[in-house]
Design a protein around this motif. Sequence first.
Motif, PDB file in Angstrom:
ATOM      1  N   TYR A 118       0.822  -1.217   0.000  1.00 57.38           N
ATOM      2  CA  TYR A 118       0.000   0.000   0.000  1.00 57.38           C
ATOM      3  C   TYR A 118       0.858   1.270   0.000  1.00 57.38           C
ATOM      4  O   TYR A 118       0.450   2.289  -0.553  1.00 57.38           O
TER       5      TYR A 118
ATOM      6  N   TYR B   1      -8.874   2.954  -1.759  1.00 60.91           N
ATOM      7  CA  TYR B   1      -8.661   1.523  -1.999  1.00 60.91           C
ATOM      8  C   TYR B   1      -9.691   0.667  -1.272  1.00 60.91           C
ATOM      9  O   TYR B   1      -9.426  -0.468  -0.887  1.00 60.91           O
ATOM     10  N   GLY B   2     -10.874   1.215  -1.052  1.00 58.69           N
ATOM     11  CA  GLY B   2     -11.907   0.467  -0.341  1.00 58.69           C
ATOM     12  C   GLY B   2     -12.620  -0.509  -1.261  1.00 58.69           C
ATOM     13  O   GLY B   2     -12.319  -0.629  -2.450  1.00 58.69           O
TER      14      GLY B   2
ATOM     15  N   GLY C 253      -7.860   1.194   9.448  1.00 61.27           N
ATOM     16  CA  GLY C 253      -7.186   1.108   8.139  1.00 61.27           C
ATOM     17  C   GLY C 253      -7.631   2.267   7.272  1.00 61.27           C
ATOM     18  O   GLY C 253      -8.167   2.081   6.177  1.00 61.27           O
TER      19      GLY C 253
ATOM     20  N   ASP D  61      -3.956   3.617  10.975  1.00 60.64           N
ATOM     21  CA  ASP D  61      -3.317   2.888   9.857  1.00 60.64           C
ATOM     22  C   ASP D  61      -1.886   2.548  10.251  1.00 60.64           C
ATOM     23  O   ASP D  61      -1.274   3.222  11.070  1.00 60.64           O
ATOM     24  N   MET D  62      -1.377   1.465   9.632  1.00 57.12           N
ATOM     25  CA  MET D  62      -0.015   1.031   9.986  1.00 57.12           C
ATOM     26  C   MET D  62       1.019   1.567   8.996  1.00 57.12           C
ATOM     27  O   MET D  62       2.215   1.419   9.224  1.00 57.12           O
ATOM     28  N   THR D  63       0.568   2.186   7.892  1.00 56.88           N
ATOM     29  CA  THR D  63       1.495   2.534   6.810  1.00 56.88           C
ATOM     30  C   THR D  63       1.798   4.035   6.812  1.00 56.88           C
ATOM     31  O   THR D  63       0.887   4.860   6.643  1.00 56.88           O
TER      32      THR D  63
ATOM     33  N   GLY E 188      -0.933   2.750  13.961  1.00 57.15           N
ATOM     34  CA  GLY E 188      -1.156   1.584  14.814  1.00 57.15           C
ATOM     35  C   GLY E 188      -1.703   0.417  14.016  1.00 57.15           C
ATOM     36  O   GLY E 188      -2.084   0.551  12.848  1.00 57.15           O
TER      37      GLY E 188
ATOM     38  N   ALA F 242      -4.427  -2.716  13.536  1.00 57.29           N
ATOM     39  CA  ALA F 242      -5.832  -3.027  13.826  1.00 57.29           C
ATOM     40  C   ALA F 242      -5.929  -4.043  14.964  1.00 57.29           C
ATOM     41  O   ALA F 242      -6.918  -4.093  15.683  1.00 57.29           O
ATOM     42  N   GLU F 243      -4.870  -4.840  15.115  1.00 59.92           N
ATOM     43  CA  GLU F 243      -4.870  -5.885  16.141  1.00 59.92           C
ATOM     44  C   GLU F 243      -4.569  -5.333  17.531  1.00 59.92           C
ATOM     45  O   GLU F 243      -4.718  -6.042  18.527  1.00 59.92           O
TER      46      GLU F 243
ATOM     47  N   ASN G 253     -12.919  -0.086   5.683  1.00 61.12           N
ATOM     48  CA  ASN G 253     -13.216  -0.314   4.276  1.00 61.12           C
ATOM     49  C   ASN G 253     -12.095  -1.109   3.632  1.00 61.12           C
ATOM     50  O   ASN G 253     -11.054  -0.551   3.286  1.00 61.12           O
ATOM     51  N   CYS G 254     -12.303  -2.408   3.526  1.00 57.81           N
ATOM     52  CA  CYS G 254     -11.378  -3.293   2.826  1.00 57.81           C
ATOM     53  C   CYS G 254     -10.030  -3.417   3.545  1.00 57.81           C
ATOM     54  O   CYS G 254      -8.976  -3.285   2.928  1.00 57.81           O
TER      55      CYS G 254
HETATM   56  C1  LIG Z   1      -7.146  -1.535   0.920  1.00 56.23           C
HETATM   57  S1  LIG Z   1      -6.506  -0.182   1.808  1.00 56.23           S
HETATM   58  C2  LIG Z   1      -7.994   0.670   2.266  1.00 56.23           C
HETATM   59  C3  LIG Z   1      -7.747   2.077   2.729  1.00 56.23           C
HETATM   60  C4  LIG Z   1      -9.000   2.894   3.053  1.00 56.23           C
HETATM   61  N1  LIG Z   1      -9.840   2.235   4.013  1.00 56.23           N
HETATM   62  C5  LIG Z   1      -9.799   3.200   1.800  1.00 56.23           C
HETATM   63  O1  LIG Z   1     -10.971   2.874   1.727  1.00 56.23           O
HETATM   64  O2  LIG Z   1      -9.219   3.799   0.896  1.00 56.23           O
HETATM   65  C6  LIG Z   1      -5.981  -0.939   3.287  1.00 56.23           C
HETATM   66  C7  LIG Z   1      -5.348  -0.003   4.305  1.00 56.23           C
HETATM   67  O3  LIG Z   1      -5.326  -0.669   5.556  1.00 56.23           O
HETATM   68  C8  LIG Z   1      -4.052  -0.588   6.133  1.00 56.23           C
HETATM   69  N2  LIG Z   1      -3.861  -1.833   6.892  1.00 56.23           N
HETATM   70  C9  LIG Z   1      -3.866  -3.100   6.399  1.00 56.23           C
HETATM   71  N3  LIG Z   1      -3.724  -4.002   7.381  1.00 56.23           N
HETATM   72  C10 LIG Z   1      -3.641  -3.296   8.534  1.00 56.23           C
HETATM   73  C11 LIG Z   1      -3.484  -3.648   9.910  1.00 56.23           C
HETATM   74  N4  LIG Z   1      -3.390  -4.931  10.276  1.00 56.23           N
HETATM   75  N5  LIG Z   1      -3.454  -2.669  10.829  1.00 56.23           N
HETATM   76  C12 LIG Z   1      -3.525  -1.362  10.453  1.00 56.23           C
HETATM   77  N6  LIG Z   1      -3.654  -0.958   9.170  1.00 56.23           N
HETATM   78  C13 LIG Z   1      -3.724  -1.907   8.226  1.00 56.23           C
HETATM   79  C14 LIG Z   1      -3.099  -0.422   4.971  1.00 56.23           C
HETATM   80  O4  LIG Z   1      -1.917   0.247   5.367  1.00 56.23           O
HETATM   81  C15 LIG Z   1      -3.929   0.394   3.993  1.00 56.23           C
HETATM   82  O5  LIG Z   1      -3.773   1.766   4.178  1.00 56.23           O
END
Ligand SMILES: C[S@@+](CC[C@H](N)C(=O)[O-])C[C@H]1O[C@@H](n2cnc3c(N)ncnc32)[C@H](O)[C@@H]1O
Length: 395
Positions: free
Chosen positions: A14, A48-49, A69, A93-95, A125, A127-128, A143-144
């Motif tokens: 991502y 990216y949802g 996320g 978000d972790m990124t 942070g 999600a876990e 979202n996704c």
């Molecule tokens: C598919 S994108 C969706 C982003 C946003 N929700 C959207 O609709 O545009 C997934 C996002 O979730 C974050 N992410 C994925 N796994 C994660 C986790 N375990 N903890 C925190 N963030 C996470 C990624 O860094 C990324 O920004």
Amino acid sequence: MSYDGIAQTVSDRYARAAATGEQICCPTGYNFDDLRTFIPDEVLKISYGCGTPAGLETVRIGETVLDIGSGGGIDCFEASRRVGPTGRVIGIDMTDTMLDIARRHAPVVAANLGYETSNVEFRKGMAESMPVEDDSADLIISNCVINLAPDKRKVFHEMNRVLRPGGRFTISDIVSDQPVPQYFVHDTEKWGNCLSGALRVSDYVGGMVEAGFLGIHQVKFTQWQVIDGIHFLSITLTGYKLPEAMEHNNGLFATLLGPFSRATDESGQSYRRGIPQPVPARTAHLLSALPYQSLFLVSETPVILEPSDPRWLAILPEQKPCVWKGDYALFTGPFTEVEDDDDHLYQRGIPLEICSKTLKVLETDAYRPHFAMINRATAEISGTQVACSPSGGCC
Ligand SMILES: C[S@@+](CC[C@H](N)C(=O)[O-])C[C@H]1O[C@@H](n2cnc3c(N)ncnc32)[C@H](O)[C@@H]1O
């Protein structure tokens, strides 16, 4: 792959996508013309949802919304608009690349909305293990994202910890109709593409119930892709964390109106259409919320419903032969299992093969919101008609 290995792979994927503006993942259904009036293009470009944050339609002014996320921040900014300047939005978000883009645009969005300061905060942070206080959010959206999380059980428990009693979630995610095989799970590329980590609906919802949520049901679903016979769906689910203590009240009754002839809820309570069932105050509270409220009559005295009552809802199959065409009905809630008037037993999250006659029943307005339909036939079907018995049950 290890927990850390999966998280790193997903984060790298991502970060790369955000840096290049690459288009990934799934159809969302946003009204981009509307969003463009207050959200900068750089944010919209990295949406990216896999759904729209339908839960935001229920948001009230002043509420606290948590987005798991949050990516570039698209849903947080829409939440910011809906909760108003007195409300609060937290994105996790972790990124880092995602967080940088989201944080940079927060003041711009606030100015576009006419707020003195931004009411959105982006926190780094997982999600876990979310950096969020207990019982603090009114609504959780995501979202996704959860399909990408290596330990979904932990995510569901964290959601329950941070949601206030009486709060709700609305999550859009990619799920599957059957277990994703190991050759997907151990394919690095497929993790980032929302395939490897997809749970089947029964496991996804089961994890949420195990974490303490109730009333889990589908808000909407769309077919996404079929790969090697596995159907990947985008589904939006809502559920509730009930208030802890409720005034004890044994005097309430719930009568199932239909269209199901029988239904079992997440606490194991069974309901038969037309028969009043004594329920505790917590259950009565839940049955008065969406989508139960149109399925039950909740009353202080027992109300027996006769089939002649206009509120009695039964949809009978046509009394004619049917054809098997590869259709499967995936019941998505808000019960753990239900029966229709042709003796089909639908268990939440488990696809059941149905014939053309049953498909017609499940496509009616009363049944449609509770099912995701898939078709597993891969070639043209020259199905012969199957005769039904006089009582109707041919499938
Ligand atoms: C598919 S994108 C969706 C982003 C946003 N929700 C959207 O609709 O545009 C997934 C996002 O979730 C974050 N992410 C994925 N796994 C994660 C986790 N375990 N903890 C925190 N963030 C996470 C990624 O860094 C990324 O920004």
